[in-house]
Design a protein around this motif. Structure first.
Motif, mmCIF file in Angstrom:
data_model
loop_
_atom_site.group_PDB
_atom_site.id
_atom_site.type_symbol
_atom_site.label_atom_id
_atom_site.label_comp_id
_atom_site.label_asym_id
_atom_site.label_seq_id
_atom_site.Cartn_x
_atom_site.Cartn_y
_atom_site.Cartn_z
ATOM 1 N N ALA A 16 0.826 -1.207 0.000
ATOM 2 C CA ALA A 16 0.000 0.000 0.000
ATOM 3 C C ALA A 16 0.860 1.257 0.000
ATOM 4 O O ALA A 16 0.591 2.215 -0.732
ATOM 5 N N ARG A 17 1.900 1.263 0.831
ATOM 6 C CA ARG A 17 2.775 2.437 0.886
ATOM 7 C C ARG A 17 3.594 2.603 -0.391
ATOM 8 O O ARG A 17 3.834 3.732 -0.842
ATOM 9 N N ALA A 18 4.017 1.478 -0.978
ATOM 10 C CA ALA A 18 4.781 1.567 -2.227
ATOM 11 C C ALA A 18 3.912 2.123 -3.349
ATOM 12 O O ALA A 18 4.361 2.941 -4.167
ATOM 13 N N GLN A 19 2.654 1.676 -3.411
ATOM 14 C CA GLN A 19 1.731 2.211 -4.410
ATOM 15 C C GLN A 19 1.530 3.709 -4.208
ATOM 16 O O GLN A 19 1.524 4.492 -5.169
ATOM 17 N N LEU A 20 1.369 4.111 -2.953
ATOM 18 C CA LEU A 20 1.180 5.532 -2.659
ATOM 19 C C LEU A 20 2.406 6.340 -3.048
ATOM 20 O O LEU A 20 2.287 7.415 -3.652
ATOM 21 N N GLU A 21 3.590 5.836 -2.718
ATOM 22 C CA GLU A 21 4.816 6.568 -3.039
ATOM 23 C C GLU A 21 4.961 6.766 -4.543
ATOM 24 O O GLU A 21 5.318 7.857 -5.018
ATOM 25 N N ALA A 22 4.670 5.719 -5.316
ATOM 26 C CA ALA A 22 4.750 5.825 -6.773
ATOM 27 C C ALA A 22 3.732 6.837 -7.299
ATOM 28 O O ALA A 22 4.016 7.610 -8.228
ATOM 29 N N THR A 23 2.556 6.858 -6.704
ATOM 30 C CA THR A 23 1.507 7.784 -7.143
ATOM 31 C C THR A 23 1.881 9.224 -6.820
ATOM 32 O O THR A 23 1.685 10.132 -7.643
ATOM 33 N N VAL A 24 2.401 9.438 -5.628
ATOM 34 C CA VAL A 24 2.843 10.787 -5.241
ATOM 35 C C VAL A 24 3.920 11.296 -6.199
ATOM 36 O O VAL A 24 3.911 12.468 -6.602
ATOM 37 N N ASP A 25 4.817 10.413 -6.601
ATOM 38 C CA ASP A 25 5.858 10.809 -7.560
ATOM 39 C C ASP A 25 5.242 11.177 -8.908
ATOM 40 O O ASP A 25 5.636 12.188 -9.523
ATOM 41 N N LEU A 26 4.286 10.368 -9.385
ATOM 42 C CA LEU A 26 3.640 10.655 -10.671
ATOM 43 C C LEU A 26 2.903 11.994 -10.638
ATOM 44 O O LEU A 26 2.854 12.718 -11.638
ATOM 45 N N LEU A 27 2.322 12.327 -9.486
ATOM 46 C CA LEU A 27 1.557 13.566 -9.366
ATOM 47 C C LEU A 27 2.440 14.773 -9.033
ATOM 48 O O LEU A 27 1.958 15.912 -9.042
ATOM 49 N N HIS A 36 2.080 12.368 5.112
ATOM 50 C CA HIS A 36 0.734 12.628 5.641
ATOM 51 C C HIS A 36 -0.234 11.528 5.218
ATOM 52 O O HIS A 36 -1.016 11.023 6.040
ATOM 53 N N LEU A 37 -0.186 11.145 3.938
ATOM 54 C CA LEU A 37 -1.138 10.162 3.425
ATOM 55 C C LEU A 37 -0.776 8.734 3.804
ATOM 56 O O LEU A 37 -1.637 7.856 3.806
ATOM 57 N N ALA A 38 0.483 8.493 4.124
ATOM 58 C CA ALA A 38 0.907 7.143 4.496
ATOM 59 C C ALA A 38 0.630 6.833 5.962
ATOM 60 O O ALA A 38 0.714 5.676 6.379
ATOM 61 N N THR A 39 0.290 7.854 6.734
ATOM 62 C CA THR A 39 0.102 7.694 8.172
ATOM 63 C C THR A 39 -1.378 7.788 8.527
ATOM 64 O O THR A 39 -2.023 8.801 8.244
ATOM 65 N N PRO A 40 -1.963 6.757 9.148
ATOM 66 C CA PRO A 40 -3.373 6.829 9.551
ATOM 67 C C PRO A 40 -3.615 7.972 10.529
ATOM 68 O O PRO A 40 -2.773 8.271 11.383
ATOM 69 N N ARG A 41 -4.766 8.598 10.424
ATOM 70 C CA ARG A 41 -5.096 9.684 11.336
ATOM 71 C C ARG A 41 -5.380 9.168 12.740
ATOM 72 O O ARG A 41 -5.135 9.851 13.730
ATOM 73 N N ARG A 42 -5.935 7.951 12.844
ATOM 74 C CA ARG A 42 -6.275 7.434 14.163
ATOM 75 C C ARG A 42 -6.260 5.914 14.132
ATOM 76 O O ARG A 42 -6.729 5.293 13.179
ATOM 77 N N GLU A 43 -5.688 5.321 15.183
ATOM 78 C CA GLU A 43 -5.673 3.867 15.331
ATOM 79 C C GLU A 43 -6.116 3.512 16.742
ATOM 80 O O GLU A 43 -5.727 4.179 17.704
ATOM 81 N N LEU A 44 -6.899 2.464 16.859
ATOM 82 C CA LEU A 44 -7.324 1.996 18.168
ATOM 83 C C LEU A 44 -7.200 0.473 18.209
ATOM 84 O O LEU A 44 -7.774 -0.226 17.376
ATOM 85 N N THR A 45 -6.412 -0.022 19.156
ATOM 86 C CA THR A 45 -6.295 -1.457 19.397
ATOM 87 C C THR A 45 -6.928 -1.751 20.747
ATOM 88 O O THR A 45 -6.636 -1.069 21.742
ATOM 89 N N MET A 94 -6.190 2.340 4.155
ATOM 90 C CA MET A 94 -5.650 3.246 3.146
ATOM 91 C C MET A 94 -6.301 2.999 1.785
ATOM 92 O O MET A 94 -6.734 3.942 1.105
ATOM 93 N N TRP A 95 -6.375 1.727 1.380
ATOM 94 C CA TRP A 95 -7.010 1.406 0.106
ATOM 95 C C TRP A 95 -8.462 1.864 0.077
ATOM 96 O O TRP A 95 -8.983 2.273 -0.961
ATOM 97 N N MET A 96 -9.111 1.818 1.235
ATOM 98 C CA MET A 96 -10.501 2.253 1.297
ATOM 99 C C MET A 96 -10.620 3.757 1.057
ATOM 100 O O MET A 96 -11.572 4.218 0.422
ATOM 101 N N THR A 97 -9.647 4.528 1.542
ATOM 102 C CA THR A 97 -9.646 5.966 1.262
ATOM 103 C C THR A 97 -9.609 6.221 -0.237
ATOM 104 O O THR A 97 -10.375 7.036 -0.771
ATOM 105 N N TRP A 98 -8.713 5.526 -0.933
ATOM 106 C CA TRP A 98 -8.595 5.733 -2.383
ATOM 107 C C TRP A 98 -9.855 5.259 -3.098
ATOM 108 O O TRP A 98 -10.304 5.895 -4.061
ATOM 109 N N LYS A 99 -10.425 4.150 -2.647
ATOM 110 C CA LYS A 99 -11.629 3.620 -3.288
ATOM 111 C C LYS A 99 -12.787 4.609 -3.185
ATOM 112 O O LYS A 99 -13.487 4.886 -4.188
#
Length: 422
Positions: A16-27, A36-45, A94-99
């Motif tokens: 997921a992070r590799a896909q994001l990094e490649a996309t950020v480079d293309l854009l 910012h986009l690779a880091t979740p805003r909130r996590e709860l375990t 992360m994938w859900m955000t993009w979807k």
């Protein structure tokens, strides 16, 4: 800044992070945008204690990750699986955000999971797990905050228990807190089959692009659960010859094509596709992935197409019914081989589209006819397909790269428009 990765082969968060990094480079975005986009805003375990039917107490672990809030409340499934890890949940969120961004839904992405194999537990035990997990994550749950839905190991009944638990604790019925509920509790007509119907619809669009006639084309479907079962049925309904299907117990094959309704009847009785009378059992379950078919639908779990088998994939079209079924290394091989990959954030978006429709209907207390639901879902998917196809051709990039570019750009524009507080 992104946190340590769990040591797991084919870790989905790495992909997921590799896909994001490649996309950020293309854009052409900077490194801070990636961080910012690779880091979740909130996590709860959370700890999920379960009183078993025999009186003993077992301690389970649950997670809920909310990846991004820029476009609205977070949205994403809840899975009960013994394979659940925090990194998996992070990647799926992360994938859900993009979807959601790709099909223009006013959501960010989220995902949840409890590490449990539901096959080893009674219905009452699963209900207690669902209700305790809901109560533990309730501080970050809500129809305007985070809206779960069914995923692997969960269903409309689990969503009903979650909705009831949340509603009882808040003193009023809140239908919009989850989607994928029974119709009697505010669920949407057409929701149960939406993901599968969308997968089949986009498979047909990809076949059009490759100038393949459904009536003379073949398909193999990995997974015969929530997504794969009806995706196989919808392809069969369109005249596609489905030659192979698999589940967690094995795979079956018939050169002449499988009678999918008959396979469904067999599974209803025996609980597996194995030993279906009019087919041969394949020697290895994942052998199905390497068949020479026109369309391959991986509709099980992430990471099944990897660098170890990518060169042996012979399907002309791969339609990702599952989330993250192809690793980034495998994706490069498939592109080099000229395979057409319809990426997960597009291929299986039908489910979240209709989940959005359910949420809208629940908030309005006004329900639509099933034909309306299907028409509106198809319109959203066709719009997304057209945009992705056009950008893919314009920029000479894969469908996945184009889909990711459109989605990430949409999220970044929303984030920039809101600004940074304080």
């Amino acid at each position: 800044m992104n946190g340590p990765l769990e040591p797991r082969q084919n870790n989905p968060l790495v992909n997921a992070r590799a896909q994001l990094e490649a996309t950020v480079d293309l854009l052409g975005y900077d490194r801070s945008t990636y961080e910012h986009l690779a880091t979740p805003r909130r996590e709860l375990t959370v700890a999920v204690p379960l009183r078993r039917d025999d009186g003993s107490v077992e301690l389970l672990t649950g997670h809920r990750v909310q990846h991004n809030f820029s476009r609205g409340p977070t949205k994403g499934g809840l899975r009960f699986s013994s394979d659940v890890t925090l990194d998996e949940v992070r990647a799926l969120a992360m994938w859900m955000t993009w979807k959601c961004a790709l099909v223009d839904l006013p959501y960010g992405g989220a995902k949840g999971g409890v590490r449990i194999d539901p096959r080893g537990y009674s219905t009452g035990e699963i209900e207690r797990v669902a209700r305790r997990y809901t109560s533990e994550i309730m501080p970050i749950l809500g129809p305007a905050t985070d809206i779960p839905a069914p995923d692997i190991g969960t269903d409309d009944r689990v969503m009903a228990w979650m909705m009831d638990t949340y509603s009882v604790n808040n003193g009023h019925t809140e239908l919009g807190v989850v989607t994928g509920k029974p119709v009697a509790l505010g669920g949407s007509l057409g929701r149960a089959s939406a993901t599968s119907r969308g997968v089949a619809h986009l498979a047909l669009r990809a076949m059009e692009l490759r100038e393949l006639d459904p009536g003379s084309s073949t398909a193999a479907v990995q997974g015969f659960g929530k997504v794969g079962r009806e995706a196989a049925r919808f392809l069969w309904d369109e005249g596609v010859t489905v030659v192979a299907i698999s589940d967690q117990f094995g795979a079956i094959y018939s050169r002449a094509g499988l009678d999918i309704p008959a396979v469904e009847e067999h599974v209803a009785v025996h609980g597996t596709v194995v030993d279906f009378a009019d087919a041969d059992r394949m020697s290895a379950r994942d052998e199905l992935l390497e068949l020479a078919v026109d369309v391959l639908v991986p509709a099980a779990v992430e990471g099944v197409i990897h660098e170890g088998n990518a060169e042996r994939i012979r399907a002309s079209i791969i339609v990702e019914g599952a989330n993250g079924p192809t690793t980034i290394a495998a994706d490069a091989v498939l592109q080099a081989e000229g395979r057409l990959v319809v990426p997960d954030i597009l291929a299986n978006a039908g489910g979240v589209v209709v989940s959005y429709f359910e949420w809208v209907q629940a908030n309005q207390a006004y329900w639509w006819r099933e034909t309306e639901v299907r028409e509106r879902m198809t319109e959203r998917l066709d719009t997304a397909w057209s945009r992705v196809s056009a950008l893919s051709q314009d920029r000479a990039v894969s469908l996945r790269a184009a889909a990711n570019m459109l989605a990430v750009r949409t999220v970044v524009e929303a984030h920039q428009a809101r600004g940074l507080y304080p």
